[in-house]
Enzyme design. Structure first.
Site, PDB file in Angstrom:
ATOM      1  N   GLU B 134       0.826  -1.205   0.000  1.00  0.00           N
ATOM      2  CA  GLU B 134       0.000   0.000   0.000  1.00  0.00           C
ATOM      3  C   GLU B 134       0.864   1.262   0.000  1.00  0.00           C
ATOM      4  OE1 GLU B 134      -2.602   0.640   3.342  1.00  0.00           O
ATOM      5  OE2 GLU B 134      -3.167   2.627   2.607  1.00  0.00           O
ATOM      6  N   ASP B 200       9.396   5.519  15.235  1.00  0.00           N
ATOM      7  CA  ASP B 200       9.262   6.948  14.998  1.00  0.00           C
ATOM      8  C   ASP B 200       9.697   7.683  16.270  1.00  0.00           C
ATOM      9  OD1 ASP B 200       8.589   9.477  14.314  1.00  0.00           O
ATOM     10  OD2 ASP B 200       6.424   9.168  14.260  1.00  0.00           O
ATOM     11  N   ASP B 202      10.179  11.460  17.724  1.00  0.00           N
ATOM     12  CA  ASP B 202       9.830  12.831  17.375  1.00  0.00           C
ATOM     13  C   ASP B 202      10.200  13.751  18.527  1.00  0.00           C
ATOM     14  OD1 ASP B 202       7.566  14.204  15.294  1.00  0.00           O
ATOM     15  OD2 ASP B 202       8.122  15.283  17.110  1.00  0.00           O
TER      16      ASP B 202
END
Lengths: 499, 513
Positions: B134, B200, B202
């Site tokens: 995807e 991830d 951040d």
């Protein structure tokens, strides 16, 4: 060309599989050597329809009780204590020497497979069934007599090729302190020793850092063998449920079993506290303007969100979601809810709000998103169970249950701010929280805050037991609080039955 | 525009790929026209039914996505003048992202689609690993197109040029082609089956402990937090879990992503992903949870190693550069984390008389006062443990763990351009992670200018024209080392995959005969 050569062996395999399945039916009575069972072979003897239903219901009862233990956040010890009499009553498993052992084990075996049929139809049911059966297996494994357990585990190694590589003395020497730092020291009377397995076999031990990891291998102390066996049990059950699901359509032809099975799986969906969004107090008309006033009736989790929102004019994602669903649950309409958030995020431009936040609110209400047919009315408001079992909030986040996420001192400070200053109550809260009975603490606060009203309805006998049962849903908290404070007022007579 | 593309040039770029393995796309190229048109209509379809395709997203996913959106639109993009001060003609860096032409040219001339394809495909010729993968596009009008998929790198590239998305994300490989999911009779036949394990990190999660910047801004001082995180996570993934193919990528503004690409990592289900995330997660609880690191003693070897990696950073980067307890209010936080009440009292007294004592001295005061016997009942071991916990609380990686726990979570593709900063999401070489400077990462605008610059300096008339045509556009720019690094990374991954496939084949053959 490549493709065709790949498909061929597959087809061949399929044929083989069918042949194997129907070649040699084993219609003999099984003998149960061990109390514990991996449920590999399905039962083959005949039983009556009554037995079929009776055994299944007994097992279902046990599984539901188990589920309610997780729901009430019981510790493993508490669960064991709670479950022992229930197991003894509905599904006893006595040691091998007992005269009833064979019959009990047969019942256990059959009931497992009956429920397997009943709960293999949907992904949800399968997952839930597998989780609870694995819990049950773990519980029994722990309670099993040490020698019988050892025999059982040895038999697994012999019959199913389940064995684990022992770590050699040399390697133990080499790993030295690391090994013990990771896995802790053996308690007195326990074997010291380690298995070496691929870490994927013991995800929960990895998650809680209870094993040493080296290059993809996990060093599991012998006393944690339970985890290995249980993980294997769960893995095999999952695979078997998939297979059952595929075979299920063939069962439809049997019109005696299907209705029983359908009935069983329906009654399995009951225990989680659900909240009917329509059952907000009748006559209450929440709008974006009176949320501030209504917030005095909110449970601490929602009050905390509300205060944070007013303070920062912003809430992080999960907080927004939790709060939006709660507001939906008290009957705030979608339009009002959007208005509420728009006004609350007062530092933000309309454009940013529309672009980034509005969609999520509509989504929570089921106005957009998802398959139109499956969308329904969006998410249901979160129950205490959901709030108590989800991951703890990270830095800057405010969602979840404060009784669980706050340190005790911060919690007490917050309670005092909201007007709970009674020393006894606060002491009780501290104790509850220390024992991880967060919802009990919350109920304690509720009872304190509504002391006189509860007394009144009890004395007058207007509210029954069921209506004063332990609160397990933030929306129930709100509704009950609201109704108690508006006792006898016109228009707030809403029936209080909970489902 | 000085860097507008001529069609021949872009065609050429496709055909000259000296290091591409054996022309994998030959089949695809022959019937391009047909496939192209079908891809075209598909696009039309999906953009018209945008809300519906968005609607098909897993409910939870939709919610998760939005916080990330927060960080794209909040506040003005920081101007990155010092890094971008080449003397070329170009718009200011902060307008680059809003210029569709720049993005289009970037996709046409610079984005390394071929290597991205090889990376996700795990094989030179197109497989389902790529075909059922995807992709999700964020368009310029902020519409979000999910469930896009492409048989080949070329078709992905064409779609990017045509739609010109501000960024695109990569999701899992599905059991069937994502574009065909609606045609399936049973919804369960469409499920995610594999994806890289992703992480991830951040900077927002560090806001309460960094003192230099807030929000979307970063500087080299707070980038150190990310550097520390990369070191710790990378070491654990390699030494503990035995993963070998770990790609770290700058997220374009103030964070980093990791893609663990080993087959073993890609095949993990949610429970295993949760296990890895849990193993690596240390800080628990929100703002009101008090002390957030309470590590068990003896320290797990992973934490022991992390502490050793982080200790020096704590001295140099936290105490000295961040100075987190400079003011009396902030010093209160430090006291909150220390166990001994009496010792705290004497510390408080000392700091009251010199309120602005720097953090490094306050930190040293703890041991100094403890040694003088300021507290009669001092438990030295508890104090040592608490100090270790504090070091970890201020340096240990803060992961956005939800991203890692779900197989079907999407993550922005490497080499995308961050819409707010214009910077390219380039890979980070962990062997030289200390040297990585987020403010020195090139922006799309700069890179395009560099191509023009290259053409100017190599404009020597006629000679070597052939040679020059063989030089690809990215080689003319400062993107070159990053693409080369990525190419090497992908090469290593492909080599391992090939070995694995061969072994598998041998095994299955030996079983059959």
């Amino acid at each position: 060309m490549l493709a065709s050569s790949r498909i061929d062996p597959k087809r061949r395999n399929n044929l083989d599989h069918r042949k194997r399945q129907f070649a040699q039916p084993q219609w003999q009575q099984q003998k149960y050597e061990y109390g514990l069972n991996f449920y590999v072979l399905p039962p083959t003897a005949e039983i009556t329809l009554e037995e079929f239903e009776e055994w299944a219901i007994a097992r279902l009862k046990v599984l539901s009780e188990l589920e309610s233990c997780t729901f009430r956040n019981r510790t493993p010890e508490e669960t064991t204590n709670y479950m022992t009499p229930i197991l003894q009553k509905h599904m006893p498993l006595n040691p091998s020497r007992s005269s009833t052992a064979q019959d009990e084990r047969k019942t256990d075996h059959y009931s497992h497979f009956i429920l397997r049929l009943a709960f293999s139809a949907t992904e949800d049911l399968r997952r839930r069934f597998s989780r609870l059966e694995t819990m049950l297996f773990r519980l029994r494994y722990k309670e099993e007599d040490a020698r019988e357990r050892k025999n059982f585990v040895d038999s697994l190694g012999a019959t199913m090729g389940m064995s684990w590589e022992k770590v050699s003395e040399d390697e133990v020497q080499e790993l030295g302190a690391d090994l013990r730092a990771a896995t802790g020291y053996a308690k007195k009377g326990e074997d010291e020793g380690w298995f070496k397995v691929d870490w994927e076999k013991v995800p929960e031990l990895v998650e809680s850092r209870k094993v040493l990891l080296k290059r993809g291998k996990a060093y599991v102390p012998v006393r944690e063998q339970q985890s290995l066996v249980v993980a294997e049990f769960g893995r095999r059950l999952d695979a078997a449920l998939e297979l059952t699901a595929r075979a299920l359509p063939r069962l439809d032809e049997d019109d005696r079993l299907s209705p029983i099975l359908a009935h069983l799986s329906q009654s399995f969906t009951a225990p989680e506290a659900t909240y009917d969004a329509d059952s907000s107090p009748s006559g209450l008309a929440p709008t974006h303007q009176n949320i501030d006033a209504l917030s005095q009736h909110f449970p601490l989790c929602m009050q905390h969100l509300h205060r944070t929102l007013r303070q920062n004019s912003h809430l992080k994602h999960y907080g927004r979601l939790q709060y939006t669903l709660f507001l939906k649950g008290i009957g705030l309409s979608l339009e009002e809810c959007i208005m509420f958030w728009r006004r609350s995020f007062k530092l933000m431009t309309d454009e940013k709000f529309t672009k980034e936040y509005k969609y999520n609110v509509r989504h929570a209400y089921g106005d957009v998103g998802g398959d139109a047919n499956r969308r329904g009315r969006g998410y249901t408001p979160y129950s205490c169970q959901k709030l108590l079992t989800e991951a703890l909030p990270g830095p800057g986040m405010t969602h979840g249950c404060p009784y669980r996420t706050f340190t005790v001192d911060n919690l007490v400070a917050m309670l005092q701010q909201t007007g709970v200053s009674d020393r006894e109550t606060l002491k009780g809260v501290r104790e509850d929280v220390a024992r991880q009975r967060y919802h009990i603490a919350c109920n304690r606060v509720f009872e304190y805050a509504h002391k006189s009203e509860i007394k009144e309805v009890k004395n007058k006998g207007v509210w029954g037991e069921a209506e004063l049962d332990t609160i397990l849903h933030p929306n129930t908290y709100f509704k009950r609080s609201f109704l108690l404070k508006h006792l006898g007022e016109e228009g707030y007579s809403g029936e209080t039955n909970e489902r | 525009m000085p860097h507008s593309t001529s069609p021949e040039l872009s065609l050429q770029e496709d055909s000259i790929l000296p290091d591409a393995p054996a022309r994998p796309l030959e089949d695809g190229l022959d019937n391009t026209s047909e496939e192209e048109s079908s891809a075209g209509t598909q696009t039309m379809d999906d953009s018209i039914t945008d809300p519906a395709s968005k609607a098909n997203a897993n409910l939870e996913d939709m919610f998760e996505d939005d916080d990330e959106d927060d960080d794209f639109s909040s506040s003005a993009p920081q101007a990155s003048s010092e890094a971008a001060s080449q003397d070329t003609i170009k718009p200011a860096p902060n307008t680059s992202s809003s210029d569709p032409e720049v993005m289009k040219a970037f996709y046409q001339r610079l984005f390394p689609f071929r290597y991205l394809f090889q990376w996700l495909n795990h094989s030179p010729s197109p497989t389902n690993d790529f075909g059922h993968r995807e992709f999700a596009f964020t368009l310029r009008n902020d519409a979000y197109l999910r469930y896009q998929s492409f048989p080949t790198a070329d078709l992905l590239r064409k779609q990017c040029i045509q739609l010109n998305p501000s960024r695109f994300e990569i999701g899992p490989v599905y059991s069937t082609n994502p574009r065909e999911r609606k045609a399936l009779r049973r919804a369960t036949a469409f499920r995610p089956i594999s994806k890289e394990l992703v992480f991830d990190i951040d900077m927002t999660d560090y806001d309460e402990i960094r003192t230099c910047c807030t929000g979307a801004n970063i500087c080299s001082r707070c980038w150190t937090f990310i550097t520390m995180a990369i070191k710790v996570i990378d070491a654990a993934l390699r030494d503990d879990f035995g993963f070998r193919h770990i790609l770290w990528v700058y997220s374009g503004r103030r964070g980093a992503h990791a893609w663990v690409c080993d087959r073993r990592a890609r095949d993990m289900d949610d429970a295993k992903r949760r296990a890895v995330a849990g193993y690596l997660e240390l800080l628990k609880g929100g703002d009101k949870s008090g002390k957030r690191v309470n590590a068990k003693r003896p320290l797990h070897p992973h934490l022991e190693r992390s502490l050793n990696l982080l200790r020096d950073h704590f001295q140099a980067d936290i105490l000295c550069k961040q100075d987190p307890w400079a003011s009396p209010e902030k010093a209160a936080r430090l006291l909150e984390l220390l166990p001994d009440k009496e010792l705290n009292k004497s510390l408080q007294k000392k700091w009251d008389s010199a309120p602005l004592r720097p953090s490094s001295q306050k930190w040293a005061d703890i041991d100094a006062l403890a040694a003088t016997g300021a507290s009669g009942s001092l438990d030295t071991k508890a104090l040592r443990d608490a100090k270790q916990d504090i070091v970890l609380e201020y340096t240990y990686p803060r992961l956005d763990a939800e991203v890692s726990k779900k197989l079907n979570h999407l993550l922005k593709s490497p080499f995308c351009v961050h819409p707010a900063t214009g910077r390219v999401c380039v890979p980070i070489d962990t062997r030289r992670v200390e040297e990585f400077d987020p403010l020195g990462v090139p922006t799309a605008t700069e890179l395009l200018a560099q191509i023009d610059e290259w053409a100017r300096t190599h404009d020597d008339g006629g000679e070597g024209e052939e040679e020059k045509k063989k030089v690809q556009d990215w080689e003319k720019t400062s993107l070159k080392p990053y693409v080369e690094f990525f190419r090497t990374f992908v090469g290593g991954l492909l080599k391992d995959e090939k070995g694995a496939v061969k072994r598998e084949r041998q095994e299955s053959e030996s079983m059959e005969f």
